[in-house]
Design a protein around this motif. Structure first.
Motif, PDB file in Angstrom:
ATOM      1  N   SER A 165      24.524  73.312  59.423  1.00  0.00           N
ATOM      2  CA  SER A 165      24.686  73.514  57.982  1.00  0.00           C
ATOM      3  C   SER A 165      24.321  74.938  57.584  1.00  0.00           C
ATOM      4  CB  SER A 165      23.810  72.515  57.220  1.00  0.00           C
ATOM      5  OG  SER A 165      24.162  71.181  57.530  1.00  0.00           O
ATOM      6  N   VAL A 208      27.243  77.214  58.565  1.00  0.00           N
ATOM      7  CA  VAL A 208      28.362  77.089  57.635  1.00  0.00           C
ATOM      8  C   VAL A 208      28.038  77.789  56.320  1.00  0.00           C
ATOM      9  CG1 VAL A 208      29.742  75.447  56.309  1.00  0.00           C
ATOM     10  CG2 VAL A 208      29.192  74.970  58.686  1.00  0.00           C
ATOM     11  N   ALA A 211      28.754  70.277  65.579  1.00  0.00           N
ATOM     12  CA  ALA A 211      28.686  69.918  64.162  1.00  0.00           C
ATOM     13  C   ALA A 211      29.238  71.019  63.264  1.00  0.00           C
ATOM     14  CB  ALA A 211      27.237  69.602  63.775  1.00  0.00           C
ATOM     15  N   LEU A 226      32.406  71.076  60.295  1.00  0.00           N
ATOM     16  CA  LEU A 226      31.870  71.349  58.961  1.00  0.00           C
ATOM     17  C   LEU A 226      32.496  72.612  58.369  1.00  0.00           C
ATOM     18  CD1 LEU A 226      28.048  70.559  59.327  1.00  0.00           C
ATOM     19  CD2 LEU A 226      29.735  69.301  57.971  1.00  0.00           C
ATOM     20  N   ARG A 257      36.089  71.849  57.346  1.00  0.00           N
ATOM     21  CA  ARG A 257      36.138  71.069  56.107  1.00  0.00           C
ATOM     22  C   ARG A 257      35.830  71.941  54.898  1.00  0.00           C
ATOM     23  NH1 ARG A 257      32.782  65.465  54.822  1.00  0.00           N
ATOM     24  NH2 ARG A 257      33.709  65.119  52.760  1.00  0.00           N
TER      25      ARG A 257
END
Length: 321
Positions: free
Chosen positions: A20, A23, A83, A87, A90
């Motif tokens: 996260s 990203v 991951a 992410l 998206r």
């Protein structure tokens, strides 16, 4: 609850936090002009959100090491790449391409092969002050070389980020062992102060370098960071901390095959990233599609006919508008 399950659970949450953060950094890099200074980044809430996610991931990683061995926890950290790629796709409003999945899988397989060759015993050796300073100077020289202008700046900055982060991890090990094992020397010394300052500098430098690397995309730079980090830490462990590879010649062959697979994975991610960029740039440069040509309207007036006194006809042509 089983300690191994706790270690796995903490490692998975840590990988999600790191993904996260990556990203968030990539999105911030896409909205930031290339010439933006560090002080402006420090004034943005998105930057501090990424810093918080990275810090949370690091704390969870350290907590996982208290419940599981390094040979279990460290490979699970590579799940950050698994991951982060979906992410990031998206967040960009697209699907993950087949090439990106292949590149991610090859990078993870190669990284796993490299990590399984490392020794899993608890660390006891620490860096001396001279060794810590030498590692710091060598790291700064390598980072300066990778940061020079040239081709593929994203991958080079990603390599510099991974190296600085890996060196920071190796130096952190010296601090951890010194704090928990008092036989290595006094708890407070100039050596530990210098090492702590180097850890802070390299950790922040790695974060800023990754921010620069993500300006061109997420997949390939993150793969390079994920690969360069443990390789740099392992190089310090093998050269200065008395660590060794398991399995002898077979282990070396596996490490070389893993390195080749990881390089191939990074190449695929880089190609997928480069292939997506020209289409967007071309569409932006072309602008809206030209519509059908609108004909200019020309009105032609008929000439007026006048009769003069002598009976001659005079034509007066009207001008065209």
């Amino acid at each position: 609850m089983n300690a191994t399950l706790i270690a796995v659970a903490l490692s998975l949450v840590s990988a999600a936090a790191y993904a996260s953060a990556a990203v968030a950094q990539a999105r911030l890099a896409g909205r930031t002009a290339p010439g933006t200074g560090t002080l402006r980044l420090l004034g943005r809430g998105a930057w501090w959100s990424a810093v918080g996610l990275n810090a949370g991931g690091a704390l969870l990683h350290v907590a996982a090491l208290n419940y599981g061995p390094l040979t279990l926890v460290q490979p699970l950290g590579a799940l950050t790449l698994v991951a982060a790629v979906p992410l990031g796709a998206r967040a960009a409003g697209r699907r993950v391409s087949t090439t990106e999945w292949r590149g991610t899988l090859l990078t993870l397989l190669g990284l796993g092969a490299l990590l399984t060759t490392a020794g899993g015993s608890a660390p006891h050796e620490t860096l001396s002050l001279v060794e810590a300073l030498a590692v710091g100077a060598a790291t700064m020289a390598v980072v300066a070389g990778l940061s020079r202008p040239g081709a593929r700046p994203g991958l080079r900055h990603a390599a510099a980020s991974g190296i600085t982060s890996g060196v920071a991890s190796a130096l952190t090990q010296t601090l951890t062992v010194a704090v928990t094992d008092h036989t290595t020397g006094p708890l407070f010394s100039w050596r530990l102060v210098v090492v702590a300052l180097l850890v802070s500098a390299f950790a922040m430098g790695g974060l800023l370098l990754s921010q620069t690397a993500y300006r061109g995309g997420l997949g390939a730079p993150l793969a390079v960071v994920t690969l360069a980090n443990p390789v740099a830490a392992a190089a310090i462990g093998l050269a200065l901390l008395g660590e060794h590879l398991q399995g002898g010649t077979i282990s070396l062959v596996a490490a070389l095959l893993g390195a080749a697979a990881a390089v191939r994975g990074v190449f695929l991610l880089s190609r997928a990233q480069a292939g997506a960029a020209p289409g967007v740039k071309a569409a932006t440069a072309a602008g809206p599609a030209p519509g059908p040509p609108v004909p200019s309207r020309v009105v032609i007036r008929t000439p007026r006919v006048l009769r003069t006194e002598h009976g001659h006809l005079r034509r007066i042509r009207a001008g065209r508008s």
